[in-house]
Motif scaffolding. Sequence first.
Motif, mmCIF file in Angstrom:
data_model
loop_
_atom_site.group_PDB
_atom_site.id
_atom_site.type_symbol
_atom_site.label_atom_id
_atom_site.label_comp_id
_atom_site.label_asym_id
_atom_site.label_seq_id
_atom_site.Cartn_x
_atom_site.Cartn_y
_atom_site.Cartn_z
ATOM 1 N N UNK A 121 -48.362 18.537 -32.244
ATOM 2 C CA UNK A 121 -49.736 19.766 -31.917
ATOM 3 C C UNK A 121 -49.719 20.799 -31.655
ATOM 4 N N UNK A 122 -47.855 20.890 -31.138
ATOM 5 C CA UNK A 122 -47.839 22.325 -30.039
ATOM 6 C C UNK A 122 -48.056 23.647 -31.084
ATOM 7 N N UNK A 123 -48.443 24.769 -30.934
ATOM 8 C CA UNK A 123 -47.961 26.598 -31.629
ATOM 9 C C UNK A 123 -46.860 26.745 -30.550
ATOM 10 N N UNK A 124 -46.411 27.358 -31.537
ATOM 11 C CA UNK A 124 -44.973 28.398 -31.228
ATOM 12 C C UNK A 124 -46.331 29.529 -29.856
ATOM 13 N N UNK A 125 -45.231 29.244 -28.643
ATOM 14 C CA UNK A 125 -46.265 30.457 -27.887
ATOM 15 C C UNK A 125 -45.938 31.322 -27.497
ATOM 16 N N UNK A 126 -46.784 32.801 -27.066
ATOM 17 C CA UNK A 126 -46.649 34.046 -27.803
ATOM 18 C C UNK A 126 -47.133 34.543 -26.089
ATOM 19 N N UNK A 127 -46.166 35.390 -25.024
ATOM 20 C CA UNK A 127 -46.592 35.357 -23.689
ATOM 21 C C UNK A 127 -46.772 36.720 -23.696
ATOM 22 N N UNK A 128 -47.145 37.554 -22.592
ATOM 23 C CA UNK A 128 -47.654 38.927 -22.880
ATOM 24 C C UNK A 128 -46.381 39.931 -23.451
ATOM 25 N N UNK A 129 -45.302 39.448 -22.228
ATOM 26 C CA UNK A 129 -44.452 40.238 -22.021
ATOM 27 C C UNK A 129 -43.188 40.294 -23.907
ATOM 28 N N UNK A 130 -43.484 38.571 -24.619
ATOM 29 C CA UNK A 130 -42.358 38.409 -24.922
ATOM 30 C C UNK A 130 -43.298 39.486 -26.965
ATOM 31 N N UNK A 131 -44.634 39.241 -26.695
ATOM 32 C CA UNK A 131 -45.519 40.060 -27.433
ATOM 33 C C UNK A 131 -45.103 41.566 -27.265
ATOM 34 N N UNK A 132 -44.371 42.355 -25.892
ATOM 35 C CA UNK A 132 -44.443 44.009 -25.976
ATOM 36 C C UNK A 132 -43.021 43.805 -26.603
ATOM 37 N N UNK A 133 -41.851 42.971 -26.896
ATOM 38 C CA UNK A 133 -40.367 42.930 -27.113
ATOM 39 C C UNK A 133 -40.645 42.628 -28.529
ATOM 40 N N UNK A 134 -41.330 42.632 -28.904
ATOM 41 C CA UNK A 134 -40.857 42.220 -30.477
ATOM 42 C C UNK A 134 -40.423 43.430 -30.832
ATOM 43 N N UNK A 135 -39.668 42.968 -32.175
ATOM 44 C CA UNK A 135 -39.348 44.117 -32.771
ATOM 45 C C UNK A 135 -38.399 43.718 -34.233
ATOM 46 N N UNK A 136 -39.034 44.322 -34.978
ATOM 47 C CA UNK A 136 -38.686 44.467 -36.351
ATOM 48 C C UNK A 136 -37.754 44.874 -37.167
#
Length: 275
Positions: A121-136
Amino acid sequence: MADEELRRARKKFVEKVSEPVIIQLLDDLFDDEVLNDGEVNSIRQKNACADDKARALIDTVRRKGKSASRKMIDHLLCRDAELHSELSLSVGQPAQPEPPREQEPPTTLGIELGPKKQDKDSIYPVTKDSFKSRVALLITNIKFRHLTYRKGAEKDEENMEKLLTTLGYEVVKYTNLWGKEIDNALTDFSKHPKLKDTDSVVVVVMSHGKRGTICGIDWKKDDKEPDEFPIDNIFKHLGSESCPALLDKPKVIIIQACRGGDTSLSQTLTKQIMY
């Protein structure tokens, strides 16, 4: 004076600058009308290695005088601030983009993008730091030497960049690359410093294509060594062996390209892969 700065920094620039940065500078200087289409093509086509491209670029711009040299220095600051500093180049007055508004990340992505961390039932977690580090990574081939112009691709590129930015991703963007340059762009992206902290990455490639490959801008039918990029190389560069920073993190790969025997835009494949 800017042209003198380039003359002084020439040797180290040739030694240190990466090929993807050279391509970005060529695009920037073409948009600024410092370089014309013939000069850009000459620098890219007549110079096989990155050193030769860099040498031709800096010499061509330096000969155009102070204004052209200033623009190249300012673009280098935007494209590779570390190299700009290492070359001890001055800082001009480039236009500063409006800073983006702070975005509050959701506590979860809302969909199961990646491996389940604890239980079913887990969903991949998102933290504030990881959100700010998103890159595409966004690569769009539009103009080809031997294939048809991809009409509307500029709008596709613009819309995709807006979408990725809205989702919180810093977008590393390239336009009109040879197959080898696409491979180099993936290699550089796999070393991006934000990957160790990000919660996910997105790679988008839009071009003409053949089955299993993306066409570079110099692709020509019946060439013994066609200008193309194997799609499987994406997984090679971003897999855990080559890029341990992305181990167990969702990777979304979007490929928009025709396939099979026809290189027209009528056979478009959009492929989304998460692994």
